[in-house]
Design a protein around this motif. Structure first.
Motif, PDB file in Angstrom:
ATOM      1  N   UNK A 236       1.234   7.217   4.884  1.00  0.00           N
ATOM      2  CA  UNK A 236       0.202   6.120   4.054  1.00  0.00           C
ATOM      3  C   UNK A 236      -1.414   6.128   4.058  1.00  0.00           C
TER       4      UNK A 236
ATOM      5  N   UNK B  72     -16.288  -8.168  -7.415  1.00  0.00           N
ATOM      6  CA  UNK B  72     -15.037  -6.972  -7.773  1.00  0.00           C
ATOM      7  C   UNK B  72     -14.556  -6.993  -9.550  1.00  0.00           C
TER       8      UNK B  72
ATOM      9  N   UNK C  18     -16.904   4.183   3.622  1.00  0.00           N
ATOM     10  CA  UNK C  18     -15.439   3.750   2.856  1.00  0.00           C
ATOM     11  C   UNK C  18     -14.235   4.152   3.520  1.00  0.00           C
TER      12      UNK C  18
ATOM     13  N   UNK D 138     -13.293   2.541   6.610  1.00  0.00           N
ATOM     14  CA  UNK D 138     -13.286   1.197   6.352  1.00  0.00           C
ATOM     15  C   UNK D 138     -11.643   1.177   6.386  1.00  0.00           C
TER      16      UNK D 138
ATOM     17  N   UNK E  43      -4.134   7.727   1.441  1.00  0.00           N
ATOM     18  CA  UNK E  43      -5.164   6.842   0.887  1.00  0.00           C
ATOM     19  C   UNK E  43      -5.900   7.697   0.640  1.00  0.00           C
TER      20      UNK E  43
ATOM     21  N   UNK F 239     -10.948  10.123  -5.960  1.00  0.00           N
ATOM     22  CA  UNK F 239     -11.194   8.997  -7.219  1.00  0.00           C
ATOM     23  C   UNK F 239     -13.217   8.982  -6.944  1.00  0.00           C
TER      24      UNK F 239
ATOM     25  N   UNK G 293     -18.878   2.918  -9.411  1.00  0.00           N
ATOM     26  CA  UNK G 293     -18.423   1.340  -9.173  1.00  0.00           C
ATOM     27  C   UNK G 293     -19.844   1.018  -8.211  1.00  0.00           C
TER      28      UNK G 293
ATOM     29  N   UNK H 247      -3.223   0.831  -3.888  1.00  0.00           N
ATOM     30  CA  UNK H 247      -3.874   1.911  -2.654  1.00  0.00           C
ATOM     31  C   UNK H 247      -5.532   1.535  -3.972  1.00  0.00           C
ATOM     32  N   UNK H 248      -5.747   1.726  -4.704  1.00  0.00           N
ATOM     33  CA  UNK H 248      -6.337   2.092  -5.709  1.00  0.00           C
ATOM     34  C   UNK H 248      -7.784   0.595  -4.946  1.00  0.00           C
ATOM     35  N   UNK H 249      -6.600  -1.036  -5.812  1.00  0.00           N
ATOM     36  CA  UNK H 249      -7.418  -1.913  -5.577  1.00  0.00           C
ATOM     37  C   UNK H 249      -7.893  -2.012  -4.234  1.00  0.00           C
ATOM     38  N   UNK H 250      -7.143  -1.391  -3.229  1.00  0.00           N
ATOM     39  CA  UNK H 250      -7.769  -1.456  -1.342  1.00  0.00           C
ATOM     40  C   UNK H 250      -8.479  -0.449  -0.873  1.00  0.00           C
ATOM     41  N   UNK H 251      -8.976   0.993  -2.098  1.00  0.00           N
ATOM     42  CA  UNK H 251      -9.950   1.070  -1.800  1.00  0.00           C
ATOM     43  C   UNK H 251     -11.550   0.869  -2.474  1.00  0.00           C
ATOM     44  N   UNK H 252     -11.130   0.572  -3.175  1.00  0.00           N
ATOM     45  CA  UNK H 252     -12.535   0.215  -4.245  1.00  0.00           C
ATOM     46  C   UNK H 252     -12.501  -1.290  -4.143  1.00  0.00           C
ATOM     47  N   UNK H 253     -11.668  -2.354  -2.933  1.00  0.00           N
ATOM     48  CA  UNK H 253     -12.635  -3.679  -2.210  1.00  0.00           C
ATOM     49  C   UNK H 253     -13.077  -3.239  -0.647  1.00  0.00           C
ATOM     50  N   UNK H 254     -12.649  -1.449  -0.153  1.00  0.00           N
ATOM     51  CA  UNK H 254     -13.246  -1.046   0.929  1.00  0.00           C
ATOM     52  C   UNK H 254     -14.599  -0.295   0.507  1.00  0.00           C
ATOM     53  N   UNK H 255     -14.612  -0.149  -1.177  1.00  0.00           N
ATOM     54  CA  UNK H 255     -15.690   1.186  -1.321  1.00  0.00           C
ATOM     55  C   UNK H 255     -16.598  -0.364  -1.652  1.00  0.00           C
TER      56      UNK H 255
ATOM     57  N   UNK I 154      -5.880  10.011  -2.208  1.00  0.00           N
ATOM     58  CA  UNK I 154      -6.479   8.496  -3.135  1.00  0.00           C
ATOM     59  C   UNK I 154      -8.188   8.412  -3.243  1.00  0.00           C
ATOM     60  N   UNK I 155      -8.708   8.273  -2.294  1.00  0.00           N
ATOM     61  CA  UNK I 155     -10.223   8.439  -2.354  1.00  0.00           C
ATOM     62  C   UNK I 155     -11.237  10.079  -2.411  1.00  0.00           C
TER      63      UNK I 155
ATOM     64  N   UNK J 121     -15.837   5.840  -7.711  1.00  0.00           N
ATOM     65  CA  UNK J 121     -16.006   4.806  -6.481  1.00  0.00           C
ATOM     66  C   UNK J 121     -17.600   4.863  -6.397  1.00  0.00           C
TER      67      UNK J 121
ATOM     68  N   UNK K 281       0.453  -1.635   0.123  1.00  0.00           N
ATOM     69  CA  UNK K 281      -0.062  -0.234   0.120  1.00  0.00           C
ATOM     70  C   UNK K 281       0.786   1.233  -0.066  1.00  0.00           C
TER      71      UNK K 281
END
Lengths: 557, 177
Positions: B91, B164, B25, B28, B95, B102, B109, A44-52, B98-99, B106, A37
């Motif tokens: 970190x 996913x 999100x 988490x 995060x 994006x 998605x 981080x992108x994958x991580x955030x997508x799974x959290x989402x 980035x969140x 999201x 991460x």
């Protein structure tokens, strides 16, 4: 170590995230995840997508569960935005936040007319009803309960209703689907045509047709017999298909079953993904498992939901038709009422609220289907008060009722306070007679004709039997003055006709539903209804058998 | 009750509901344990409501909520964090940035997710619903549906990855058209 490409990063992340979700991450994995991460934006992108995704699934689960619970009386209370604001005003406690979310979701749905969507739920039998059935079952020697039915056509002498407790004996389903829950906890789904014999809470015999059994832990050892085999479930799901020519197929979808043949040879075990066909001649042959060939409980639930939402829509159409019928004197559909409101709304289009009922005591409860509400009567004081003026040559009274017990001498449906000339008293006796009493004119009238005596127009006894307790029944009674006949209907079928003794116009005035207001005798002889009402209508004209039948068909649960 | 208060309450509820998933999100992501995240979401919602008069209408509710949530995450981590992951400050910053960047993607998605859930088999759908009920664990789901815990671990990983994949595929298709 840097992953070679996106694919390998993705697959490594998946393993780590799966462990993270289930809280089984080792120290080494935790270290690795933090490194990835920190160093890779795409990690981080994958991580955030799974959290989402987790956040999305969380709200999905909340919404679905909300829909499930919308049938509860509790959910109705949440529909009031006023109440919601009040709560928020006090303090946004965590619990409030959860409720407000639902309340808003609900009010939005209702605003756009999707209230009916909330009915698409899967709660076949309410808890208290199950308790009743269990109590009944222990007396009646029942072994299972019919928990769902979709387009089920039963062999003529085997008709049954969802919620019925089933005694040991044959179940013959000509077509459609049915789900039976054995008291041991095992559930079987039958696809008609099928013939299942119930033997005991943990044993059944499949004489023909397709059956899918789901056996949770408490029911392990549940056995289905087919031809000359015993299939003992060691958990958790298998299908059984018995053809007319005596062939039997066993498909194990999940878990393990034990097969006992006719000879005393060693039992064979079949595990997940294995199937076996036993020919009519006794020869065994391995076959491929056909998971889709057997309707699962989940699939059946879906079908039942569709079926139910269609029928809920049919009921709405009927309900609107009744509300618009000018011959309707009063119409309560017990729907869309906030539970705090103590007025029972008369749904006639023409209503100005003059025949709204005043709810005294009573508790709101789930009605005929999830999302439908009903009013519960239990305590001596429970009743709905209403004032109905006017004189009527004919009346039709109809109601959906769930009797929890016929434990009073008379269980009230609707009784005028007075018991004078032309006053109707509609109730059911402890012996299961439907009764319409009409107060007589007594003595002689002004023109010297002798008066009409008080009279009860009754059906034979045991029209409503102990087996009808805890299930929804449709009662209708027609007092047809010009024709001089009183007809009682149960579940859309006429059960008795009686000639009216003398011409009288009917009058109501101050009236109680579910009780008799003027009762002053000892408490143990009170006439309170012990059960639920979920629809109540009075017409000022005699409805024909076809109309009653149609109302029953459109409204049945 | 003052009508202005009632009005504020209604506005707050609507804003909060519209942003609840994003906020969750975010929490988490910083605190990757559902029980922890649930607690912090509740605490965050209370603070957001108490301080709602400090929020300037017209500005980003998400950004404001993220700031509050981040504080709550920090306090929570000091007191009673359950997860063994402890992200360092840089970190967490990465995060967060980035969140926020994006968030729109999201949201897309999330819309696709609804369609992908519909495509699951009823059994998988039921499992995932149970899994995401408040306080559910694989063990509670296992005993509710009568299936072995080990098998369910695998099942959930499969379902999560299927969803996913499905969402990613749909998003790509949409971007192409």
């Amino acid at each position: 170590m840097t992953p070679a490409n996106h694919e390998s990063l993705l697959s490594e992340m998946r393993e780590l995230l799966a462990a993270l979700r289930e809280d089984t991450l080792t120290d080494q994995q935790a270290q690795r995840l933090q490194t990835l991460l920190s160093e890779h934006e795409s990690a981080r992108e994958i991580y955030l997508e799974y959290a989402n995704q987790a956040a999305g699934l969380r709200s999905y689960a909340t919404d679905v569960n909300f829909a499930d619970e919308a049938g509860d009386a509790e959910a109705t209370i949440m529909l009031s935005e006023a109440l919601l604001r009040q709560r928020l005003q006090r303090e946004a406690s965590p619990i409030t936040m959860r409720i407000t979310r639902w309340a808003l979701a609900a009010s939005v749905l209702i605003a756009v007319g999707l209230g009916a969507a909330l009915w698409v739920t899967t709660r076949p039998v309410t808890d208290d009803m199950t308790a009743d059935l269990m109590a009944q079952a222990t007396q009646g020697g029942s072994v299972a309960v019919l928990s769902r039915a979709v387009e089920a056509q039963w062999a003529s002498n085997h008709a049954m209703h969802v919620g019925d407790a089933l005694p040991a004996g044959p179940i013959v389903l000509n077509s459609g689907l049915a789900q039976i829950e054995f008291f041991s906890g095992a559930t079987v789904v039958l696809e008609g045509p099928a013939h299942l014999e119930l033997v005991s809470p943990d044993r059944g015999i499949v004489h023909g047709g397709k059956v899918r059994a789901h056996v949770p832990v408490p029911a392990h050892g549940f056995t289905l017999a087919a031809a000359d085999m015993d299939i003992v479930d060691l958990g958790t799901e298998f299908g059984l298909n018995v053809t007319d020519d005596g062939e039997a197929e066993v498909h194990v979808f999940d878990g393990e079953v034990e097969l006992h043949g006719p000879q005393s040879d060693m039992p064979r075990n079949l595990t997940t993904g294995h199937g076996l066909r036993r020919g009519a001649n006794g020869a065994m042959q391995a076959i491929d498992v056909d998971d889709n060939g057997f309707i699962s409980a989940a699939r059946l639930a879906e079908r039942a939901e569709n079926d139910r939402s269609q029928r809920a829509a049919a009921w709405w159409a009927l309900s609107e038709q009744i509300a618009a019928d000018p011959s309707v004197v009063l119409y309560y559909n017990f729907q869309n009422q906030p539970t705090w409101q103590r007025t029972l709304i008369d749904r006639r289009v023409e209503s100005h609220g003059e025949r709204d009922g005043a709810i005294v005591g009573c508790t709101w409860a789930p009605g005929r289907w999830p999302g439908k509400s009903a009013l519960g009567f239990k305590r001596l004081s429970d009743r709905v008060r209403v004032q109905i003026d006017g004189e009527y040559e004919s009346l039709t009274l109809a109601a959906w009722v769930r009797f929890d017990a016929l434990d009073r001498w008379l269980s009230s449906l609707m009784l005028t306070d007075a018991w004078a000339s032309g006053n109707p008293h509609w109730h059911v006796s402890r012996e299961g007679e439907m009764m319409l009493g009409v107060g007589g004119s007594g003595g002689q009238d002004h023109s010297g004709r002798s008066g009409v005596p008080n009279h009860n127009y009754n059906t034979p006894t045991h029209q409503i039997s102990s087996e009808d307790l805890g299930r929804w029944v449709y009662l209708a009674t027609v007092y047809d003055g010009p024709a001089g006949v009183v007809t009682h209907y149960l579940d859309g079928r006429p059960v008795s006709h009686e000639t009216i003794l003398g011409q009288q116009t009917l009058r109501l005035g101050p009236t109680a539903i579910g009780n008799w207001s003027e009762y002053t005798g000892p408490a143990n002889q009170a006439r309170t209804l012990n059960g639920l009402l979920d629809e109540f209508v009075i017409f000022s004209r005699p409805l024909g058998a076809d109309e009653i039948r149609a109302m029953y068909e459109a409204g049945k649960p | 009750m003052h009508s202005s208060d009632a009005h504020a309450a209604e506005r707050f509820i609507r804003l909060f509901m519209a942003n609840e998933r994003r906020i969750y999100t975010y929490i988490l992501a910083l605190l990757p344990n559902r029980a922890d995240a649930d607690d912090v979401l509740q605490e965050t919602s209370v603070v957001l409501w108490r301080k709602f008069d400090q929020y300037t209408p017209g500005t980003s509710f998400t950004a404001w909520a993220f700031a509050v949530a981040r504080n709550k995450v920090m306090t929570h981590r000091q007191s009673r964090q359950r997860s063994r992951l402890k992200f360092d400050q840089s970190l967490i910053d990465a995060l967060s940035t980035q969140l926020e960047q994006r968030a729109g993607e999201l949201d897309r998605r999330h819309e696709m997710l609804a369609e992908c859930i519909e495509k699951l088999s009823p059994r998988d759908r039921d499992l995932i619903r149970r899994r995401y009920e408040p306080n559910a664990t694989v063990k509670t789901v296992a005993s509710a549906v009568g299936r072995p815990v080990q098998g369910l671990y695998k099942a959930f990983q499969r379902i999560e990855d299927t969803l996913y994949e499905c969402v990613t595929r749909k998003t790509r298709l949409e971007n192409r058209s």
